[in-house]
Design an enzyme around this catalytic site. Sequence first.
Site, short mmCIF file in Angstrom:
data_model
loop_
_atom_site.label_atom_id
_atom_site.label_comp_id
_atom_site.label_asym_id
_atom_site.label_seq_id
_atom_site.Cartn_x
_atom_site.Cartn_y
_atom_site.Cartn_z
N SER A 140 0.87 -1.18 0.00
CA SER A 140 0.00 0.00 0.00
C SER A 140 0.90 1.22 0.00
O SER A 140 2.10 1.11 0.33
CB SER A 140 -0.85 -0.02 1.28
OG SER A 140 -1.44 1.24 1.53
N TYR A 153 -2.26 -1.73 10.32
CA TYR A 153 -2.23 -1.77 8.84
C TYR A 153 -0.91 -1.18 8.35
O TYR A 153 -0.22 -1.78 7.52
CB TYR A 153 -3.42 -0.96 8.30
CG TYR A 153 -3.63 -1.05 6.80
CD1 TYR A 153 -4.32 -2.11 6.24
CD2 TYR A 153 -3.16 -0.04 5.96
CE1 TYR A 153 -4.53 -2.18 4.87
CE2 TYR A 153 -3.36 -0.10 4.59
CZ TYR A 153 -4.06 -1.17 4.05
OH TYR A 153 -4.27 -1.23 2.68
#
Length: 258
Positions: A140, A153
């Site tokens: 990401s 995350y």
Amino acid sequence: MQSLSGKIALVTGAASGIGRAIASSYARAGATVVVADIDADKAGEVASILGGGAIGVAMDVTDEAQVEEGFSRTRQDLGPVDILVSNAGVQIISPLVDFSFADWKRMLAIHMDGAFLTSRAAMRQMIASGRGGSIILMGSAHSHVASKFKAPYVAAKHGLLGLARVIAKEGAKDNIRSNVICPGFVRTPLVEKQIPEQARELGISEEEVIRNVMLRDTVDGEFTTLTDIADTALFLAGFESNALTGQSLVVTHGWHIQ
Ligand code: NAD
């Protein structure tokens, strides 16, 4: 278009969003695709839409036995895996001080344990087949930058860079490459869910979350698209030499420029 004819590609989290888009592009390029997802029914539906011999496999990537079973079924039914996309993921939004330990562990299990278990199973098949292969981890922008309310995350996505680099070093002698794709915000169910959640946490409107949080640092105020990421995954899957390994490709409309 790049041809993946004759290749076996296993994509986790392929029943929805980015994984589904990658699975579709691989199938169009001639690969036989394994749609692996915790949602077995949806995985089966997507596989039948893809055609080309695609199969759906029930796989919770945090469960070692299910990962091993899914890979051995793949080898038996289709042959050894040539391409792995470790993509399954979820998001939980909360300030760090309020994050429960259980949610922290669940996030690390899906993103980190899942990447480890599937990469290990794929590497074993790639080594045994003598054909090598391409391992793609779904990182990401948050593999490189931090945002509020996403502690596990961000930690896990940063960790995937390290895992890919080790796979690149250990895999090279068997012609196994490993790279990380780092998307910006893509409008999938994972992102649609967090727009109202972020609005609540920040006390701003959903429109402001999109404009001032998600897209603020892009060069053009645009979301990254499913096609952007599927094209990147196709390029990496078809890139046959160790020249491109251990890298992360940041596909974020300039949100993060390396
Ligand atoms: P999505 O919610 O559309 O799809 C995620 C899929 O993963 C679902 O089909 C779900 O059933 C599956 N899944 C969840 N837990 C699983 C488990 N334990 N085992 C197997 N499958 C499981 O989400 P998405 O946006 O397509 O996200 C896919 C990946 O892309 C994730 O790793 C996410 O972190 C990453 N990513 C997404 C964005 C974005 O903006 N959408 C940006 C950067 C990175």
